[in-house]
Write a protein that holds these residues in place. Structure first.
Motif, short mmCIF file in Angstrom:
data_model
loop_
_atom_site.label_atom_id
_atom_site.label_comp_id
_atom_site.label_asym_id
_atom_site.label_seq_id
_atom_site.Cartn_x
_atom_site.Cartn_y
_atom_site.Cartn_z
N LEU A 159 0.87 -1.33 0.10
CA LEU A 159 0.06 0.04 -0.58
C LEU A 159 0.95 0.81 -0.07
CD1 LEU A 159 -2.58 -1.36 2.47
CD2 LEU A 159 -2.88 -0.81 0.04
N LEU A 160 1.93 0.91 1.03
CA LEU A 160 3.10 2.62 1.49
C LEU A 160 3.36 2.41 -0.58
CD1 LEU A 160 4.00 1.94 4.48
CD2 LEU A 160 2.47 3.49 4.05
N ILE A 161 4.48 1.40 -1.31
CA ILE A 161 4.41 1.65 -2.94
C ILE A 161 3.34 2.08 -3.58
CG2 ILE A 161 7.01 0.53 -1.93
CD1 ILE A 161 6.01 -1.50 -3.65
N GLY A 162 2.18 2.05 -3.63
CA GLY A 162 1.16 2.74 -4.01
C GLY A 162 1.27 1.41 -5.29
N GLN A 163 1.28 0.21 -5.24
CA GLN A 163 0.99 -1.29 -5.86
C GLN A 163 -0.17 -1.38 -5.47
OE1 GLN A 163 4.17 -4.53 -4.72
NE2 GLN A 163 3.30 -5.56 -6.39
N VAL A 164 -1.02 -0.78 -4.58
CA VAL A 164 -2.11 -1.82 -4.79
C VAL A 164 -2.87 -0.75 -3.77
CG1 VAL A 164 -3.74 -3.29 -2.90
CG2 VAL A 164 -1.50 -4.14 -3.47
N VAL A 165 -4.36 -0.36 -4.34
CA VAL A 165 -5.21 0.99 -3.96
C VAL A 165 -5.21 0.30 -2.56
CG1 VAL A 165 -7.03 2.94 -4.65
CG2 VAL A 165 -5.26 2.29 -6.15
N ASN A 166 -5.46 1.44 -2.21
CA ASN A 166 -6.55 0.90 -0.12
C ASN A 166 -8.09 0.64 -0.53
OD1 ASN A 166 -7.23 -0.42 2.06
ND2 ASN A 166 -6.10 1.57 3.19
N THR A 167 -8.74 -0.12 -0.98
CA THR A 167 -10.09 0.39 -0.86
C THR A 167 -11.21 -0.59 -0.25
OG1 THR A 167 -10.13 -2.02 -2.68
CG2 THR A 167 -9.84 -0.09 -3.72
N ASN A 168 -9.97 -1.42 1.09
CA ASN A 168 -10.51 -1.45 1.80
C ASN A 168 -11.07 -0.48 2.58
OD1 ASN A 168 -10.62 -4.49 1.52
ND2 ASN A 168 -8.48 -4.78 2.66
N GLY A 194 -6.44 -8.48 4.91
CA GLY A 194 -6.71 -7.72 4.26
C GLY A 194 -7.72 -7.99 2.29
N VAL A 195 -7.44 -9.13 2.05
CA VAL A 195 -8.52 -9.63 0.77
C VAL A 195 -9.61 -9.14 1.12
CG1 VAL A 195 -8.87 -11.18 -0.48
CG2 VAL A 195 -7.01 -12.24 0.41
N PRO A 196 -10.42 -8.41 -0.13
CA PRO A 196 -11.34 -7.46 0.02
C PRO A 196 -12.59 -7.88 0.80
CG PRO A 196 -10.11 -6.15 -1.53
CD PRO A 196 -8.73 -7.99 -1.09
N SER A 197 -12.71 -9.37 -0.38
CA SER A 197 -13.93 -10.61 -0.22
C SER A 197 -13.58 -10.69 1.18
CB SER A 197 -14.21 -12.02 -0.85
OG SER A 197 -12.84 -12.35 -1.36
N GLU A 198 -12.57 -11.44 1.58
CA GLU A 198 -12.72 -11.74 2.80
C GLU A 198 -12.81 -11.26 3.63
OE1 GLU A 198 -9.03 -14.05 3.77
OE2 GLU A 198 -9.08 -15.23 1.49
N MET A 199 -11.85 -9.95 3.89
CA MET A 199 -12.98 -8.31 5.17
C MET A 199 -13.25 -8.44 5.45
SD MET A 199 -13.37 -5.85 5.33
CE MET A 199 -12.63 -4.53 4.05
N LYS A 200 -14.29 -8.03 3.78
CA LYS A 200 -15.91 -7.86 3.98
C LYS A 200 -17.12 -9.06 4.68
CE LYS A 200 -15.59 -5.32 0.03
NZ LYS A 200 -15.94 -4.72 -1.81
N ARG A 201 -17.17 -10.19 4.08
CA ARG A 201 -16.98 -11.17 4.98
C ARG A 201 -17.95 -11.39 6.56
NH1 ARG A 201 -18.95 -15.36 1.49
NH2 ARG A 201 -19.94 -16.69 3.71
N ILE A 202 -16.31 -11.01 7.04
CA ILE A 202 -16.10 -10.86 8.56
C ILE A 202 -16.91 -10.18 8.99
CG2 ILE A 202 -14.21 -10.91 10.03
CD1 ILE A 202 -12.28 -12.92 8.30
N VAL A 203 -16.39 -8.64 8.57
CA VAL A 203 -17.30 -7.49 8.61
C VAL A 203 -18.88 -7.63 9.22
CG1 VAL A 203 -18.02 -4.98 8.49
CG2 VAL A 203 -15.27 -5.82 8.09
N GLN A 204 -19.14 -8.19 7.82
CA GLN A 204 -20.21 -7.79 7.78
C GLN A 204 -21.02 -9.29 8.59
OE1 GLN A 204 -21.35 -8.85 3.69
NE2 GLN A 204 -21.91 -6.61 3.59
N GLU A 205 -20.18 -9.97 9.57
CA GLU A 205 -21.38 -11.40 9.79
C GLU A 205 -20.43 -11.71 11.08
OE1 GLU A 205 -19.60 -15.65 7.32
OE2 GLU A 205 -21.12 -14.38 6.16
N SER A 206 -19.44 -11.08 11.07
CA SER A 206 -19.00 -11.11 12.70
C SER A 206 -18.98 -10.15 13.61
CB SER A 206 -17.94 -11.90 12.59
OG SER A 206 -18.07 -12.97 12.93
N VAL A 207 -18.43 -8.62 13.03
CA VAL A 207 -18.16 -6.91 13.42
C VAL A 207 -19.21 -6.43 13.54
CG1 VAL A 207 -16.64 -5.24 13.16
CG2 VAL A 207 -15.28 -7.16 12.99
#
Lengths: 426, 426
Positions: free
Chosen positions: A12-21, A155-168
């Motif tokens: 993220l810091l070197i801009g290789q990935v955009v932080n859409t999370n 950090g994988v968006p699809s996994e992060m989202k599922r855990i937020v919706q189901e547990s967080v």
């Protein structure tokens, strides 16, 4: 409840990935009534992660950390967390069995590094990851200001989202009482931020701590974001509605839609509603108007197609623009834009024809027609018309603005002909 | 030289806007040899901005702040900066005149709020914004650890990028000595990440701490980023060159360019070099192929234009696709893609004709031709040809992939006909 959203990862810091999370978490937590006050990204080193915990655990009620939970050598979050809280990492047999089961089901050999995925710092609760191998982690801890919480997510968006919706989110909903944030976005086009501000005039009597307005400039125009913070007192929502009606009263001509709508989706609804079809003759926009129109699924119902007439020969041969008109006025002129709109409507047999012809830059400008000179045209049953745009010097921005202007020209003509559809329009 | 990248704006915290500026700055500053160690986003309140300055000015050699420089009431960065450094805001006549001049050129009345755009905190240097009204700001200040710098930039990506390239990077290059990061990006298309990895085979003997390789998947294909870290020992640069030549040897067929090139810029160079012209008949891509081709400045030299034939009637009337061929094989077929490419080449009199016809989804799929079935065609002096793409289920991704595939079809044909141009090609 104030929240900080943190991400760990050099990529993220070197801009290789955009932080859409971060943006997704921002929307999701705000909608759930939390106040997201800070976002931060740090490197995956022990020092940076410790610094992150030092800086945020005391001052935020909730710290969400994404990334650094994977099986590779640079994923050290769990070890640092355990050390920071003076706890040990414990092996969770049931998590490991679940991982093994999933690998077996897909016929993939289980790499040794996956044993690490089942290690959880003592006192942390694992959060089930239904689609990946790294479980999330949750921990409540005591501070002076009351209970604070930390959630660590993959950090994988699809996994992060599922855990937020189901547990967080379920854990957070228990905590939060009535307070709720209500938002509405009005979409404007055809006017710049400062002129829109002037047009709206003094709105201070409608604004307060709990009713806010923000200007968000974008390529299709300025979006106006209205926010109401509602708790026991429901009046902010009513006051936000009043603010919206005042805005529509003062600058409604420029409002083309709201929320997730786009110029092309608004135009799509109007065309479909009135059984109209459209074709486009594009010179300077090179096909982008048609590309945007056909981004709407099902657009073949009302878009016939069009001609990209980048050269004058094509304007003559396919659109029937008279050679004399081109000679007398040049390709970038009211006359040619009008003829192009007429020509494409005739050639494709549609209810409306649109046209663009202009100089987007960086080259091609003259004293009489500088870079940024663009004509847009429209032809329908009631005749043909063209308008002049005076844009800036940046090619890419000029192209986007021309596309927005020609779609808006169509929108306004349809509204004028048929009246506003639903709540939108003028 | 360590750097923190900050953004100011509620729209980022509530996730309405994704912070792509941070990623772009991360790449750009890393490439320029700086160490980006932190990214942070805070609200547009005085308290948050002061907190940001407190936290970062001492510990970072450079703090870059984006956003909050606009003309509306929620843009308070300049005032807070001035107060923080105990300075006043000064009116810069020359900035105001430049803004006035640009508004006049576009025939737009100048709103009073634009006067604020010409206010600059005392001791700050304004950075020219060639495409917007808010200038950037630069200030060097003294700290215990030596001179520190702060740069404030507008949040609009195109304006931010121009100011960084034209004003910020030149200031930074003066500062940085010795250690240097050398980067090279090879652009591939037509092959996925894992298959490319397989094709490249074992590269470990060419890789080390100071010679690195990263795979960056994107819509036009996978980019390969080679990095060499050079200090007193210059050998990493030579070893990186060796790595590049091994990659080209093993997977050169897929490499279409390097650095900032794009498929359309590579194709542009080839067409121009050989005096060729191109036209495109687009069905499923709806004009995006032509829009990309004409994104290259000066493209009117080799792009005549084309036809967006979204409906079958247009395929027949403007491209001369025989009604029988459409009836027998359907619009999404080898035969129709071939006829479309022939037809557009004939109608526009170009050296090459290209065509796309497919089902991008979400609707329109059948058992025989599921969503993701796309035919691309090419016609030139040596005849006409078509290829089948089998894509996925996402409309937007399918459109991007089709555009990349048809541009690559043209590139490969040109390379086959004329041989590789310059260093690129196969």
């Amino acid at each position: 409840m104030n929240v900080a959203i943190a991400a760990i990862g050099d990529e993220l810091l070197i801009g290789q990935v955009v932080n859409t999370n971060a943006a997704w978490l921002g929307t999701t937590l705000t909608d759930a009534g939390m106040a997201v006050e800070k976002m931060v990204t740090v490197a995956d080193t022990e020092e940076s992660i410790r610094g992150l915990l030092d800086e945020h655990l005391d001052t935020f009620d909730l710290l969400i950390v994404t990334g650094g939970l994977g099986p590779t050598h640079d994923d050290i979050t769990k070890q640092v967390l355990a050390d920071y809280f003076n706890r040990s990492l414990q092996f969770h047999e049931n998590i490991f069995e679940e991982i093994r089961r999933r690998f077996e089901a897909r016929g993939i050999p289980l790499a040794r590094s996956n044993r690490g995925q089942a290690m959880v710092p003592e006192g942390f609760e694992p959060l089930n990851n239904p689609i990946g191998t790294a479980p999330g982690l949750w921990c409540d801890y005591e501070r002076e200001q009351g209970t604070g919480s930390i959630a660590c997510l993959p950090g994988v968006p699809s996994e992060m989202k599922r855990i937020v919706q189901e547990s967080v989110l379920p854990r957070l909903r228990e905590r939060i009482g009535g307070r709720n944030i209500i938002r509405r976005t009005l979409l404007t086009t055809g006017i710049g931020e400062s002129n829109l501000n002037e047009e709206l005039g003094d709105l201070s009597e409608y604004l307060s701590q709990d009713v806010r307005l923000a200007f968000l400039p974008g390529p299709q125009g300025v979006r106006l974001r209205l926010t109401a913070i509602v708790s026991d007192d429901p009046s902010p929502e009513r006051r936000m509605e009043k603010l919206e009606s005042v805005i529509r009263e003062r600058a409604g001509t420029y409002v083309y839609g709201s929320g997730e709508e786009t110029l092309q989706s608004v135009v799509a609804d109007l065309l479909r509603e009135h059984g109209m079809t459209v074709s486009v003759a594009e010179s300077c926009t090179g096909g982008l108007v048609l590309s945007r129109l056909t981004d709407v699924p099902g657009s073949s119902d009302y878009v016939a197609g069009g001609v990209v007439a980048y050269s004058n020969e094509v304007k003559v041969a396919l659109l029937g623009v008279p050679q004399d008109t081109l000679g007398a006025h040049g390709a970038v002129s009211r006359q040619v834009a009008t003829e192009m709109a007429r020509g494409v409507r005739r050639a494709l047999g549609t209810s409306v024809g649109l046209a663009t012809s202009g100089i987007l830059g960086p080259g091609g400008g003259t004293e009489e027609k500088p870079v940024g000179t663009v004509w847009i045209g429209l032809s329908d049953d009631s005749g043909a018309t063209a308008s002049l745009l005076r844009l800036g010097l940046d090619r890419e921005t000029n192209k986007e603005r021309t596309v927005a202007a020609v779609l808006n020209l169509l929108r306004r003509r349809l509204v004028k002909t048929f009246g506003a559809s639903g709540e939108e329009g003028t």
